[in-house]
Scaffold this active site. Structure first.
Site, PDB file in Angstrom:
ATOM      1  N   ALA A  11      52.355  33.913  43.460  1.00 45.66           N
ATOM      2  CA  ALA A  11      52.479  35.367  43.273  1.00 45.66           C
ATOM      3  C   ALA A  11      52.142  36.149  44.535  1.00 45.66           C
ATOM      4  O   ALA A  11      52.465  37.325  44.648  1.00 45.66           O
ATOM      5  CB  ALA A  11      51.592  35.811  42.114  1.00 45.66           C
ATOM      6  N   ARG A  16      50.858  37.320  56.222  1.00 47.71           N
ATOM      7  CA  ARG A  16      50.916  36.870  57.613  1.00 47.71           C
ATOM      8  C   ARG A  16      52.279  36.326  58.029  1.00 47.71           C
ATOM      9  O   ARG A  16      52.541  36.093  59.201  1.00 47.71           O
ATOM     10  CB  ARG A  16      49.823  35.817  57.867  1.00 47.71           C
ATOM     11  CG  ARG A  16      48.462  36.446  58.075  1.00 47.71           C
ATOM     12  CD  ARG A  16      47.358  35.405  58.081  1.00 47.71           C
ATOM     13  NE  ARG A  16      47.105  34.889  56.729  1.00 47.71           N
ATOM     14  CZ  ARG A  16      46.288  33.874  56.461  1.00 47.71           C
ATOM     15  NH1 ARG A  16      45.668  33.252  57.434  1.00 47.71           N
ATOM     16  NH2 ARG A  16      46.088  33.489  55.220  1.00 47.71           N
ATOM     17  N   GLU A 155      33.791  29.370  48.316  1.00 50.62           N
ATOM     18  CA  GLU A 155      34.777  29.914  49.253  1.00 50.62           C
ATOM     19  C   GLU A 155      34.118  30.201  50.601  1.00 50.62           C
ATOM     20  O   GLU A 155      32.926  30.532  50.672  1.00 50.62           O
ATOM     21  CB  GLU A 155      35.392  31.207  48.684  1.00 50.62           C
ATOM     22  CG  GLU A 155      36.286  30.969  47.491  1.00 50.62           C
ATOM     23  CD  GLU A 155      37.379  29.949  47.787  1.00 50.62           C
ATOM     24  OE1 GLU A 155      38.280  30.258  48.572  1.00 50.62           O
ATOM     25  OE2 GLU A 155      37.319  28.827  47.248  1.00 50.62           O
ATOM     26  N   ASN A 377     101.841  10.380  62.040  1.00 53.65           N
ATOM     27  CA  ASN A 377     101.415  10.686  63.399  1.00 53.65           C
ATOM     28  C   ASN A 377     101.705  12.155  63.695  1.00 53.65           C
ATOM     29  O   ASN A 377     102.841  12.598  63.571  1.00 53.65           O
ATOM     30  CB  ASN A 377     102.171   9.781  64.385  1.00 53.65           C
ATOM     31  CG  ASN A 377     101.465   9.764  65.724  1.00 53.65           C
ATOM     32  OD1 ASN A 377     101.069  10.819  66.230  1.00 53.65           O
ATOM     33  ND2 ASN A 377     101.292   8.591  66.295  1.00 53.65           N
TER      34      ASN A 377
HETATM   35  C1  UD1 Z   1      42.436  28.820  47.815  1.00 55.94           C
HETATM   36  C2  UD1 Z   1      41.125  28.296  47.220  1.00 55.94           C
HETATM   37  C3  UD1 Z   1      40.353  27.548  48.291  1.00 55.94           C
HETATM   38  C4  UD1 Z   1      41.178  26.437  48.852  1.00 55.94           C
HETATM   39  C5  UD1 Z   1      42.533  26.953  49.354  1.00 55.94           C
HETATM   40  C6  UD1 Z   1      43.434  25.810  49.683  1.00 55.94           C
HETATM   41  C7  UD1 Z   1      40.513  29.909  45.532  1.00 55.94           C
HETATM   42  C8  UD1 Z   1      39.610  31.036  45.185  1.00 55.94           C
HETATM   43  N1  UD1 Z   1      40.365  29.393  46.717  1.00 55.94           N
HETATM   44  O1  UD1 Z   1      42.053  29.760  48.825  1.00 55.94           O
HETATM   45  O2  UD1 Z   1      39.163  27.013  47.728  1.00 55.94           O
HETATM   46  O3  UD1 Z   1      40.491  25.788  49.899  1.00 55.94           O
HETATM   47  O4  UD1 Z   1      43.181  27.730  48.336  1.00 55.94           O
HETATM   48  O5  UD1 Z   1      44.609  26.270  50.291  1.00 55.94           O
HETATM   49  O6  UD1 Z   1      41.286  29.518  44.708  1.00 55.94           O
HETATM   50  N2  UD1 Z   1      47.897  33.412  44.279  1.00 55.94           N
HETATM   51  C9  UD1 Z   1      48.458  33.991  43.177  1.00 55.94           C
HETATM   52  N3  UD1 Z   1      47.845  35.067  42.622  1.00 55.94           N
HETATM   53  C10 UD1 Z   1      46.700  35.575  43.102  1.00 55.94           C
HETATM   54  C11 UD1 Z   1      46.126  34.963  44.233  1.00 55.94           C
HETATM   55  C12 UD1 Z   1      46.733  33.883  44.796  1.00 55.94           C
HETATM   56  O7  UD1 Z   1      49.492  33.557  42.693  1.00 55.94           O
HETATM   57  O8  UD1 Z   1      46.204  36.547  42.522  1.00 55.94           O
HETATM   58  C13 UD1 Z   1      48.575  32.262  44.872  1.00 55.94           C
HETATM   59  C14 UD1 Z   1      49.013  32.510  46.296  1.00 55.94           C
HETATM   60  O9  UD1 Z   1      50.340  33.020  46.324  1.00 55.94           O
HETATM   61  C15 UD1 Z   1      48.935  31.124  46.910  1.00 55.94           C
HETATM   62  C16 UD1 Z   1      47.816  30.443  46.122  1.00 55.94           C
HETATM   63  O10 UD1 Z   1      47.657  31.193  44.946  1.00 55.94           O
HETATM   64  O11 UD1 Z   1      50.132  30.382  46.722  1.00 55.94           O
HETATM   65  C17 UD1 Z   1      46.510  30.361  46.895  1.00 55.94           C
HETATM   66  O12 UD1 Z   1      46.078  31.663  47.166  1.00 55.94           O
HETATM   67  P1  UD1 Z   1      45.373  32.044  48.524  1.00 55.94           P
HETATM   68  O13 UD1 Z   1      45.050  33.480  48.496  1.00 55.94           O
HETATM   69  O14 UD1 Z   1      46.179  31.530  49.665  1.00 55.94           O
HETATM   70  O15 UD1 Z   1      44.012  31.220  48.395  1.00 55.94           O
HETATM   71  P2  UD1 Z   1      43.080  30.769  49.566  1.00 55.94           P
HETATM   72  O16 UD1 Z   1      42.284  31.919  50.009  1.00 55.94           O
HETATM   73  O17 UD1 Z   1      43.858  30.028  50.564  1.00 55.94           O
END
Ligand code: UD1
Ligand code: CA
Length: 453
Positions: A11, A16, A155, A377
């Protein structure tokens, strides 16, 4: 074995990437990132795939179509909140829920299968896939007690210095028993540095209760890398491409230059085929054994037989037989079928045509909408005149036909079996079998013209 279902979080916007396209739709290895993840889930045996969509929901649904079911997360309040949105669609499902992220395209099916198998063997309520990272910055840290039992995930932004020193991280990939997952999700809050509902808190909640929390370490941390920027996308692309080239080489294919060869995952190539540099092979393409492909060729969604030599060509949606030679500088366009032993040479375009066994189109021709028999040909510079400005028409050249150089074949037209066409003709009427078609002004020499001038 219990049922497996995958919930894929997708979602987020992917700020970035600086893109109008949702992050998970950026392509890698010839597919969108999320398709790579869905494939891995498929290979691990997930029967249903539920994708949590938000930013660009409509375009994600359109791109994936029937490959998944969709749940919309209106506001992105965190990974825990994202999974909660699937509560309703998962009601009545009694089995294991594997949670994945849509931005980890390097994941392999076998890794997920192993995670699922270990989760089941441990009879755990939750199993987290962890990785030891040379640089764990940004990831959630896996906190264990002295006995190695997982206590919780913290986290980066909420971690103290002791926790930050841990280099075992949460990959964001888990298996949960459905009931335990949603019960624990009811207990999470957004009292943390980011004000988000963290899915990771479920691990701590379950570990504190009666439930069994298990962890599996991934062998290769690169598999779980999440893509957040275009630089990371390019790096991951390289890893994925290398993986494909390695598996082809393991199966007996020679790749001359790993840095300039790009082969999509679903491409199949048989042993003793040599791929020369600067070559792209894409989509559902199959190539037989003993072929020479490239240099500088692009082949898409085509099937190629054995011992074919294709150099400096662009071919898409074509069927090419055995012992065929094509190139240099040839464009083979969709719906072209080339039988065994055909030779197509310098600067030729072929479109929507059948080329029969052993026929030759060696130089400078356009062959469109043509049914060509065997051993035909085609003289240099022959053009099929297939378009009258409104409609396309077909040209039929029966077996053994000989077309002289610089001929126009104005379709619809048929040249019968074994017939000849004189060089420089513009053929507008059928030529009967065994006849010679001549359609050009007779040459007239004016004696002494130069002196009179
Ligand atoms: C998350 C993990 C972290 C882990 C990392 C691995 C949590 C709180 N943290 O952090 O422990 O090391 O992934 O990559 O879970 N997304 C949604 N809806 C939301 C928020 C996020 O669908 O409300 C989706 C994002 O699109 C993404 C995924 O969830 O595909 C991960 O979200 P992201 O914000 O990247 O989490 P990280 O901070 O990387
Ligand atoms: Ca992430």
């Amino acid at each position: 074995m219990s049922d497996l279902l995958a919930v894929i979080l997708a979602a987020g916007k992917g700020t970035r990437m600086k893109s109008a396209l949702p992050k998970v739709l950026h392509r890698i290895g010839g597919k969108s990132m999320i398709e790579q993840v869905i494939n891995a889930a498929d290979l691990a045996g997930a029967k249903r795939k539920v994708v949590i969509v938000g930013f660009g929901a409509q375009s994600v649904e359109t791109a994936l179509g029937e490959q998944a079911e969709y749940v919309v997360q209106e506001e992105q309040l965190g990974t825990g909140h994202a999974v909660m949105q699937a509560a309703e669609i998962l009601q009545g499902f009694e089995g294991t829920v594997m949670v994945l992220c849509g931005d980890t395209p390097l994941l392999q099916g076998q890794t997920l299968a192993k995670l699922f198998a270990e989760h089941q063997a441990a009879k755990a309520s939750a199993t987290v896939l962890t990785a030891c990272m040379p640089n764990p910055t940004g990831y959630g840290r896996v906190i264990r007690d002295e006995s190695g039992q997982v206590l919780k995930i913290v986290e980066q932004k909420d971690a103290n210095s002791r926790e930050l020193a841990v280099n075992e991280v949460n990959t964001g990939i888990y298996c949960f028993e459905r009931a335990a997952l949603f019960e624990a999700l009811n207990g999470i809050t957004c009292n943390n540095m980011q004000g988000e509902y963290y899915l990771t808190d479920v691990i701590g909640i379950l570990a504190q209760g009666q439930a069994k929390v298990w962890a599996v370490q991934v062998d290769d941390y690169q598999e779980t890398l999440g893509i957040n920027s275009r630089i990371q996308l390019a790096e991951a692309e390289k890893i994925l491409r290398r993986r494909k080239l390695a598996s082809l080489m393991d199966n007996g294919v020679t790749i001359m230059d790993l840095d300039s060869t790009f082969i999509d995952e679903e491409v199949c190539i048989e042993p003793d085929t040599v791929i020369y540099p600067f070559t792209w092979i894409e989509g559902a393409t199959t190539i037989g054994k003993g072929c020479e492909i490239g240099p500088s060729s692009r082949i898409q969604n085509s099937s190629i037989g054995d011992n074919a030599i294709l150099h400096f060509i662009y071919a898409h949606d074509c069927q090419i037989g055995n012992h065929v030679t094509v190139g240099p500088y040839v464009h083979l366009r969709p719906n072209t079928t080339i039988a065994d032993g055909v030779k197509i040479g310098n600067f030729v375009e072929v479109k929507n045509s059948q080329i029969g066994k052993g026929s030759k189109i060696p130089h400078l021709s356009y062959i469109g909408d043509t049914d060509m028999g065997e051993k035909v040909n085609i003289g240099s510079g022959t053009i099929t005149v297939n378009y009258d400005g409104k409609n396309k028409h077909r040209t039929t050249l029966e077996d053994g036909v000989f077309i002289g150089c610089n001929t126009n074949l104005v379709a619809p037209v048929t040249v019968g079996k074994g017939a000849y066409v004189a060089a420089g003709s513009t053929i507008t009427k059928d030529v009967p079998s065994k006849a010679l078609g001549v359609a050009r002004a007779r040459q007239n020499n004016i004696d002494g013209w130069v002196n009179k001038k």
